[in-house]
Design an enzyme around this catalytic site. Structure first.
Site, PDB file in Angstrom:
ATOM      1  N   ARG A 230       1.809  14.199  59.410  1.00 43.60           N
ATOM      2  CA  ARG A 230       2.167  14.446  58.514  1.00 43.60           C
ATOM      3  C   ARG A 230       2.076  14.401  56.801  1.00 43.60           C
ATOM      4  NH1 ARG A 230       2.590   7.352  58.541  1.00 43.60           N
ATOM      5  NH2 ARG A 230       0.825   7.782  59.059  1.00 43.60           N
TER       6      ARG A 230
ATOM      7  N   ASP B 143       5.074   8.138  62.103  1.00 43.53           N
ATOM      8  CA  ASP B 143       3.675   8.217  62.255  1.00 43.53           C
ATOM      9  C   ASP B 143       4.595   9.009  63.781  1.00 43.53           C
ATOM     10  OD1 ASP B 143       1.774   9.647  63.031  1.00 43.53           O
ATOM     11  OD2 ASP B 143       0.989   7.341  63.234  1.00 43.53           O
TER      12      ASP B 143
ATOM     13  N   CYS C   5      -2.023  10.594  54.051  1.00 45.30           N
ATOM     14  CA  CYS C   5      -1.626   9.638  55.266  1.00 45.30           C
ATOM     15  C   CYS C   5      -2.658   9.324  56.391  1.00 45.30           C
ATOM     16  CB  CYS C   5      -0.881  10.477  56.054  1.00 45.30           C
ATOM     17  SG  CYS C   5      -1.547  11.851  57.301  1.00 45.30           S
TER      18      CYS C   5
END
Ligand code: 4NP
Length: 152
Positions: free
Chosen positions: A9, A119, A3
């Site tokens: 994440r 996100d 990420c």
């Protein structure tokens, strides 16, 4: 599992996949990284840690790091968790012979979807559970697809 910051994440994806590797006794290695360097050395976001802990997965000892060209060489699959991450990896690895290993993580959940895991960095705690669930479902799909033992 890649990420942007390796703080929200991809640490969840690393923890969930490591858990499945143990559960299904697979001889796989998983790691995570970010395309950016701003959080290098930090533990995962407190809510990433919390959402995993609730599910029995401890990611507290993970440390953020930045993806390197060696990662592209070392791993068979490089999963970008979002479209901006995919573009960043293409930029970082543009001269690498390993770029065909790079795919959208969510393409393993739905082939050809080219989707992005939202996100949660700017969200509140509630933003992390749907992210966890999406990651868990996709990791399960990856195990089903690539597990040669086929006892899943
Ligand atoms: P991640 O989330 O890429 O899932 O780790 C982010 C973490 C930090 C920032 C952006 C996204 N940031 O802008 O600092």
């Amino acid at each position: 599992m890649v990420c942007l910051g390796n703080i929200c994440r991809s640490p969840i994806a690393e923890g969930v996949m490591r858990h499945k590797i143990e559960q299904y006794q697979l001889s796989w290695n998983v790691d995570s990284a970010g395309t950016e360097s701003m959080h290098v050395g930090q533990a995962p976001h407190q809510y990433s840690q919390k959402v995993c802990k609730v599910k029995g997965i401890d990611i507290s000892t993970q440390k953020a790091r930045q993806i390197s060209l060696e990662d592209l060489e070392k791993y068979d699959k490089i999963y970008a968790m979002a479209d901006d991450v995919f573009d960043d990896i293409l930029r970082i690895g543009k001269d690498s012979p390993h770029m065909k290993k790079v795919d959208y993580f969510l393409n393993e959940l739905k082939s050809g979807s080219y989707g992005s895991v939202p996100d949660p960095w700017y969200g509140d705690e509630e933003a992390f559970l749907p992210v966890y669930e999406m990651i868990d479902e996709t990791c399960e799909a990856i195990v089903k697809k690539y597990n040669k033992k086929k006892h899943v």
